[in-house]
Design an enzyme around this catalytic site. Sequence first.
Site, mmCIF file in Angstrom:
data_model
loop_
_atom_site.group_PDB
_atom_site.id
_atom_site.type_symbol
_atom_site.label_atom_id
_atom_site.label_comp_id
_atom_site.label_asym_id
_atom_site.label_seq_id
_atom_site.Cartn_x
_atom_site.Cartn_y
_atom_site.Cartn_z
ATOM 1 N N PRO I 10 0.804 -1.225 0.000
ATOM 2 C CA PRO I 10 0.000 0.000 0.000
ATOM 3 C C PRO I 10 0.836 1.275 0.000
ATOM 4 O O PRO I 10 1.876 1.342 0.657
ATOM 5 C CB PRO I 10 -0.812 -0.112 1.294
ATOM 6 C CG PRO I 10 -0.086 -1.084 2.134
ATOM 7 C CD PRO I 10 0.571 -2.038 1.199
ATOM 8 N N ASN I 11 0.369 2.248 -0.741
ATOM 9 C CA ASN I 11 0.933 3.595 -0.813
ATOM 10 C C ASN I 11 2.209 3.700 -1.628
ATOM 11 O O ASN I 11 2.699 4.801 -1.844
ATOM 12 C CB ASN I 11 1.155 4.177 0.591
ATOM 13 C CG ASN I 11 -0.142 4.289 1.374
ATOM 14 O OD1 ASN I 11 -1.053 4.976 0.943
ATOM 15 N ND2 ASN I 11 -0.249 3.576 2.484
ATOM 16 N N ARG I 18 5.759 12.583 -4.702
ATOM 17 C CA ARG I 18 5.639 13.449 -3.539
ATOM 18 C C ARG I 18 6.920 13.423 -2.727
ATOM 19 O O ARG I 18 7.572 12.398 -2.629
ATOM 20 C CB ARG I 18 4.488 12.961 -2.651
ATOM 21 C CG ARG I 18 3.612 14.103 -2.158
ATOM 22 C CD ARG I 18 2.554 13.594 -1.237
ATOM 23 N NE ARG I 18 3.050 13.631 0.140
ATOM 24 C CZ ARG I 18 3.138 14.733 0.878
ATOM 25 N NH1 ARG I 18 2.770 15.896 0.396
ATOM 26 N NH2 ARG I 18 3.600 14.680 2.097
ATOM 27 N N TYR I 23 12.100 10.829 -0.694
ATOM 28 C CA TYR I 23 12.044 9.481 -1.266
ATOM 29 C C TYR I 23 12.685 9.397 -2.654
ATOM 30 O O TYR I 23 12.656 8.340 -3.267
ATOM 31 C CB TYR I 23 10.586 9.027 -1.360
ATOM 32 C CG TYR I 23 9.922 8.909 -0.019
ATOM 33 C CD1 TYR I 23 10.183 7.810 0.809
ATOM 34 C CD2 TYR I 23 9.045 9.881 0.442
ATOM 35 C CE1 TYR I 23 9.576 7.693 2.045
ATOM 36 C CE2 TYR I 23 8.437 9.783 1.680
ATOM 37 C CZ TYR I 23 8.702 8.699 2.487
ATOM 38 O OH TYR I 23 8.106 8.586 3.709
ATOM 39 N N ASN I 74 7.782 -5.626 -1.151
ATOM 40 C CA ASN I 74 7.860 -4.498 -0.227
ATOM 41 C C ASN I 74 6.462 -4.358 0.332
ATOM 42 O O ASN I 74 5.581 -3.792 -0.323
ATOM 43 C CB ASN I 74 8.288 -3.218 -0.950
ATOM 44 C CG ASN I 74 8.320 -2.031 0.003
ATOM 45 O OD1 ASN I 74 7.793 -2.114 1.125
ATOM 46 N ND2 ASN I 74 8.905 -0.936 -0.437
ATOM 47 N N ALA I 77 3.028 -0.748 4.750
ATOM 48 C CA ALA I 77 2.533 -0.792 6.125
ATOM 49 C C ALA I 77 1.968 -2.155 6.511
ATOM 50 O O ALA I 77 1.825 -2.452 7.699
ATOM 51 C CB ALA I 77 1.466 0.289 6.340
ATOM 52 N N GLU I 98 11.872 -9.893 1.650
ATOM 53 C CA GLU I 98 11.161 -8.678 2.083
ATOM 54 C C GLU I 98 12.111 -7.488 1.992
ATOM 55 O O GLU I 98 13.216 -7.537 2.536
ATOM 56 C CB GLU I 98 10.718 -8.899 3.531
ATOM 57 C CG GLU I 98 10.052 -7.717 4.202
ATOM 58 C CD GLU I 98 9.846 -7.954 5.710
ATOM 59 O OE1 GLU I 98 9.983 -9.111 6.186
ATOM 60 O OE2 GLU I 98 9.584 -6.979 6.416
ATOM 61 N N HIS I 100 12.558 -3.037 2.121
ATOM 62 C CA HIS I 100 12.015 -1.741 2.541
ATOM 63 C C HIS I 100 12.929 -0.632 2.046
ATOM 64 O O HIS I 100 14.156 -0.744 2.161
ATOM 65 C CB HIS I 100 11.912 -1.662 4.068
ATOM 66 C CG HIS I 100 11.012 -2.696 4.645
ATOM 67 N ND1 HIS I 100 9.653 -2.575 4.639
ATOM 68 C CD2 HIS I 100 11.284 -3.898 5.223
ATOM 69 C CE1 HIS I 100 9.112 -3.653 5.195
ATOM 70 N NE2 HIS I 100 10.076 -4.471 5.560
ATOM 71 N N SER I 102 13.113 2.504 3.276
ATOM 72 C CA SER I 102 13.733 3.174 4.427
ATOM 73 C C SER I 102 14.168 2.142 5.458
ATOM 74 O O SER I 102 13.774 0.978 5.397
ATOM 75 C CB SER I 102 12.732 4.139 5.055
ATOM 76 O OG SER I 102 11.611 3.419 5.536
ATOM 77 N N ARG I 107 12.831 4.168 12.499
ATOM 78 C CA ARG I 107 11.643 5.020 12.420
ATOM 79 C C ARG I 107 10.749 4.832 13.657
ATOM 80 O O ARG I 107 11.228 4.430 14.709
ATOM 81 C CB ARG I 107 10.890 4.711 11.123
ATOM 82 C CG ARG I 107 11.784 4.984 9.876
ATOM 83 C CD ARG I 107 11.078 4.728 8.583
ATOM 84 N NE ARG I 107 9.925 5.644 8.427
ATOM 85 C CZ ARG I 107 9.000 5.503 7.488
ATOM 86 N NH1 ARG I 107 9.087 4.501 6.622
ATOM 87 N NH2 ARG I 107 7.988 6.353 7.393
#
Lengths: 145, 145, 145, 145, 145, 145, 145, 145, 145, 145, 145, 145
Positions: I10-11, I18, I23, I74, I77, I98, I100, I102, I107
């Site tokens: 998601p996202n 953006r 990013y 990836n 969330a 898996e 990511h 970041s 975080r």
Amino acid sequence: MRNILVLHGPNLNLLGTREPEVYGRQTIDDINQLLVEQAASYQTKLRFLQSNHEGALIDAIHEAREWADGILINPGAFTHYSYALRDAIVGVGLPVVEVHLSNIHAREAFRHQSVLAAVCVGQISGFGVRSYLLGLQALLGYLES
Amino acid sequence: MRNILVLHGPNLNLLGTREPEVYGRQTIDDINQLLVEQAASYQTKLRFLQSNHEGALIDAIHEAREWADGILINPGAFTHYSYALRDAIVGVGLPVVEVHLSNIHAREAFRHQSVLAAVCVGQISGFGVRSYLLGLQALLGYLES
Amino acid sequence: MRNILVLHGPNLNLLGTREPEVYGRQTIDDINQLLVEQAASYQTKLRFLQSNHEGALIDAIHEAREWADGILINPGAFTHYSYALRDAIVGVGLPVVEVHLSNIHAREAFRHQSVLAAVCVGQISGFGVRSYLLGLQALLGYLES
Amino acid sequence: MRNILVLHGPNLNLLGTREPEVYGRQTIDDINQLLVEQAASYQTKLRFLQSNHEGALIDAIHEAREWADGILINPGAFTHYSYALRDAIVGVGLPVVEVHLSNIHAREAFRHQSVLAAVCVGQISGFGVRSYLLGLQALLGYLES
Amino acid sequence: MRNILVLHGPNLNLLGTREPEVYGRQTIDDINQLLVEQAASYQTKLRFLQSNHEGALIDAIHEAREWADGILINPGAFTHYSYALRDAIVGVGLPVVEVHLSNIHAREAFRHQSVLAAVCVGQISGFGVRSYLLGLQALLGYLES
Amino acid sequence: MRNILVLHGPNLNLLGTREPEVYGRQTIDDINQLLVEQAASYQTKLRFLQSNHEGALIDAIHEAREWADGILINPGAFTHYSYALRDAIVGVGLPVVEVHLSNIHAREAFRHQSVLAAVCVGQISGFGVRSYLLGLQALLGYLES
Amino acid sequence: MRNILVLHGPNLNLLGTREPEVYGRQTIDDINQLLVEQAASYQTKLRFLQSNHEGALIDAIHEAREWADGILINPGAFTHYSYALRDAIVGVGLPVVEVHLSNIHAREAFRHQSVLAAVCVGQISGFGVRSYLLGLQALLGYLES
Amino acid sequence: MRNILVLHGPNLNLLGTREPEVYGRQTIDDINQLLVEQAASYQTKLRFLQSNHEGALIDAIHEAREWADGILINPGAFTHYSYALRDAIVGVGLPVVEVHLSNIHAREAFRHQSVLAAVCVGQISGFGVRSYLLGLQALLGYLES
Amino acid sequence: MRNILVLHGPNLNLLGTREPEVYGRQTIDDINQLLVEQAASYQTKLRFLQSNHEGALIDAIHEAREWADGILINPGAFTHYSYALRDAIVGVGLPVVEVHLSNIHAREAFRHQSVLAAVCVGQISGFGVRSYLLGLQALLGYLES
Amino acid sequence: MRNILVLHGPNLNLLGTREPEVYGRQTIDDINQLLVEQAASYQTKLRFLQSNHEGALIDAIHEAREWADGILINPGAFTHYSYALRDAIVGVGLPVVEVHLSNIHAREAFRHQSVLAAVCVGQISGFGVRSYLLGLQALLGYLES
Amino acid sequence: MRNILVLHGPNLNLLGTREPEVYGRQTIDDINQLLVEQAASYQTKLRFLQSNHEGALIDAIHEAREWADGILINPGAFTHYSYALRDAIVGVGLPVVEVHLSNIHAREAFRHQSVLAAVCVGQISGFGVRSYLLGLQALLGYLES
Amino acid sequence: MRNILVLHGPNLNLLGTREPEVYGRQTIDDINQLLVEQAASYQTKLRFLQSNHEGALIDAIHEAREWADGILINPGAFTHYSYALRDAIVGVGLPVVEVHLSNIHAREAFRHQSVLAAVCVGQISGFGVRSYLLGLQALLGYLES
């Protein structure tokens, strides 16, 4: 011919004699009678014990090694802390099905956890007297397979 | 005429015979005697049981339904884990007052919690033998109202 | 002749004026009157303070060093977080008995813990107005011994 | 004539096609077939949905208000975090029975908790395909009473 | 004609005098003025109190029983530990709306929890001075219904 | 001449009769025999009790005050929750050594904690039957010093 | 002219059709209508989406970048676990106001935490349908400043 | 010429009057006198306040904005829960040094945490009266740099 | 010839559009293009799916059994709560890597835990777009061995 | 002929030189001497190392692969956090027995947990110097079987 | 004439060479020089050790028994996990003062706890290089009394 | 020309010599050789250190400031508790990549957390020897950008 030990834990002897609007009017003898009837149709014999003494339940589980094919147990409040019952179940190596009249997951927080569940075949909770009857079926089904 | 069951949990039979400088020299019989005297002035009869067996205490609570108006209990170490005792108290529906000789809130962390307190009328802890006498008064007062 | 300080914590001034079916119709003045009567039979004099201000209660505890033999306190909600009250009790070295109208162990989880209990002689909870009367007796008994 | 919605949560479509030595060789269609047979003897009609989409399961629960008398659900992994499913069950007010093939209490820690159990009639776990059959019986029994 | 008590908790008297780039330049008097204007259009009268003393806020809540229909409160840091304020709110039985200038859920972990929220009608946080105005509307709306 | 009480907790009567590949073929009688032999060389007499009843173990500990110099205990599952056993140990004031056949620190998380250990002289775990023999030596050594 | 996206999370489509005594008789269409009327007086246009699918809500938030100035969301049960919604809110950078019909801080413990709140402008909970109207005002006020 | 506010929290007025063997014989006036002497050599003027009222301490912190360059505080038991004091410190923006007579990290668990420490310049604990003197030095040193 | 499914949770469709300073300016299509180029040199074919719907990702994982040798994911969330994705990975038995963008361990606290990691071959986080390229290499290397 | 490595962790070099009334007057050399004597009767050779350096202990464990049959270790404070020692024990595959002079379960809470215990054969604690002698016996017994 | 050991833990050798805007430009040699100057006025001699090796610090503490009257230590990151350092401090029985350049209570959560603080005389944190100077004064003051 | 420090933490010197079926047959020298070969193609020079001593690793990190552009580290068990290594990484300001042979997220709970990860560029775990090669690539890629 199967032989099953049916164990009722602490305070279950009070069933039917108090708060019938909550727990129903069936006594433990009524439940046992219903189980006997159900068992009959499966060529199964049952023996019963209700005790408020953890040690008496453990003793009965030990003796069941001599004669029983499986155990149906409503451990009452021992569900939540009796690691000794847990070890007894592991120790005798018989298949055990755990049943509860009420839905233990919908009551006080301390009732959500069963220290026995991890060493039982399975758990049935929330169906009143039917929990026992379903439990016996489940146990017999397990013994079939 | 009231009837009250007085229960002493595990290890309370040791009272007075060891470490008198800590726990005083009064035995459990002395305490019972004091309670009998206090009860007399309230037209109240008492029966006593001390046991180190959780099941025996539960059995006694069950039988109390037949004859008692209330229960005074010092649950000893069962205070901290006996959910079976808790269910027994709920099951018989008699008013129960929980007492402790020592201030359980000022001792080891595991003693701060009582799994029984939530189903008792109230709790009195920290006043030595007087905890029992205050507890009996509290119970009789509760029965009055 | 004994002298005792009786402290009522926050919101106890509301007693008797609201929800009488729950908390009874007795106001804090009625409770104080009952305590005075009980104290009279023990040759004991009482002084009273109710305050919603933590600091006022602490000040009163400090001043009690000058004249009091012990303190009876219903700390209200300060029970659960006022470490300053706890330090005040330790600081003056007077025996303190903690009382609660309701059974704090049977209410919301945050009420189960008392940050004061560990530094009091003992705790009495659950007996309504009788908690105060039992508490006064317990305190006087403690002072006897 | 009863109508029951049978819901299979995420990944249950894989049943029977992988690791037959663990989960058995029965596919979800086989289970549905067994349920249909059992339902027939109870004058009960079943509708089925398997989905890996939480939203699709919620939609189906909502629609069940129009036609169903109860719901039998194996929520798969949604058991452990789908508060939206929980709210859907509460929202439609139909009786729901939760079943699991494996004994969730004997697996990884995150599987011990069901966020749905508290709003279901009861829970049955650990009996393989029989969990479904026992669950259907339990649900029909519940509707009887 | 409605009467509302507006309470500002500890440190809110500093508003507008420090870090105007963060909290804006509006002082507590400015906020009160805005509230008065809004209240006027609803035929509502407001009384205000800001205090850094927990006891003073409790006293004001108690007195509000005599004249107010509801309470609008920004409890400041008392939000996170003042169980005495919580009991005061429960004790007087008036509807209370809790407001926060900043979004307490986006700040330090200790600010995420409000010990008051469970006994208020609702909570509004994160909208600066508008939180107060929305809160007053919310409270008046609640009183309408 | 020393006298030692040897206590075996719940389920230890099953030793040797099940899973010999895990727990070995030695029964509890074999272990007792080995202990007797070891004790003989130390001029020490042993008495034995195995019980699945917590209360029976507590009773035996109490009686040991009359005749024993120390206690060797394998508390079985009571290790993890029997605060009553803990109080019994403290109550009689005899030195107690706690032994475990398996390494409790390498098993399920609930077995890592012993509620008894803090009141025993020491703990020995993980050496099978040898844990008992080492424990007896440790206890006798402690009594020497 | 402002444009606002109004999102209703899972199960909110059930509003008004069940338990009207609890949630009122207003349906989601009624709420939307009230919002449209309020928005009209602010020169604001609204678009609506209700979905039980987390992904659909995320898609709508993404698309809102093209046309909306802000988002008003009642996330329903997603409030408590949908980190994907949280990332969507962060990802599009639009101001979001979170509203709840009931006071989530006064319900079950799992509802006290919002995983979205930290990335929203603010949160309004507990005022029934008014929560939406206050939320829209709050959002428009935020956009003003 | 520097101006420093010295704050003593609850119960510190008892210093020197009780348990001199533990806390020493120095009263709070003695400590203040020592601080004045030390301050004199730094061209620094001190003002003092001891209060058992959280609100009084907050008020004093607020007023210090008008005249003080920094604050030296021994918050007593408020250390552990007064988020209102914390907000006051943040609110006035003056440098604050937190001191404790005893080593709070070596006492009861609840004393290990300071809710103020994170917003102070630094913390000094464990050196008796010297903690104050070191704290004043530390504060003046901080103001130098 | 290897076949790999590349999943973006998601996202991730927002990438590159953006906050390019955070990013980077690379869109998800750019990343896919880079992966295709890298894959080409390994005789590997890739298929891609980005979805904000948990169910769609699960469906894709299931279908991958038919054609893919491994999966590069990836999870966005979903990393932190989608036990359904976890079960899907276990269910299909394909090796999964898996990744990511970041460093999730640097975080917010909720991002430190991956509920998927325990059932993946390995995890790569913190290297931006390179995390994908390294992940593909790692997966192909794993398939080699 | 067996060869055993005996490791003494940090601070054990202080033994016997400080607080003899607590730890006894025996130095580490005395203990080693006692162990040598005991070992002699078992045809066993010992090598010793005491170090305050975690790395030195790990190096010694590694080298033991070349010549030792087992390891006897008193890890001192490393017991509670040295996962590197734990990995060393697992890495060399030699049987290890963990001993402690004092009863670690009766001391501060941080000492109750051993991060090594789960990878050792067993643990002996609380018997002073005898813990070592019992530990050597236990290790040799283990090697026998 | 007093003798003091000054210990600098891991990474403190980097002081002054990196991020001077944060930690200042003073190197560890500068700090030592300042301490020597301060010590001179107290007739005190200092010896210094900086080490990144936990064992080396322990060795130095042990040796200090021979010549030192007290220890001033900045344990760096060992503050948070070195129970071996803690035992060393207890073992040698010298008074130890713990200092930190930064306010450890205002940094990451893991830095809030010091496993050493409970066995030190006191702790000073947050005053940069002055923490050392204050610490030396505190230690010398302690030795005076 | 880049220079990279490659650090192997405790117990990694055992690689290849034990349990080759689990960890493979490659020794640490083999890994270093593979890294050298890979580095060569990137015009990069490597220096290596394996140590079981936390202090030695910290010293090496400090020295790397003089000559290295980045650090590749497999911290072994130090991953889980060495806050000193963490501070060293922060202290020198070089980019660090953390690698693990096994998937630490799929092993014992204590291995799930890395106290270093938050201060590294990124983390790679689970790919055996390839974790190192991927890590070197990731580090060089990071230095590129």
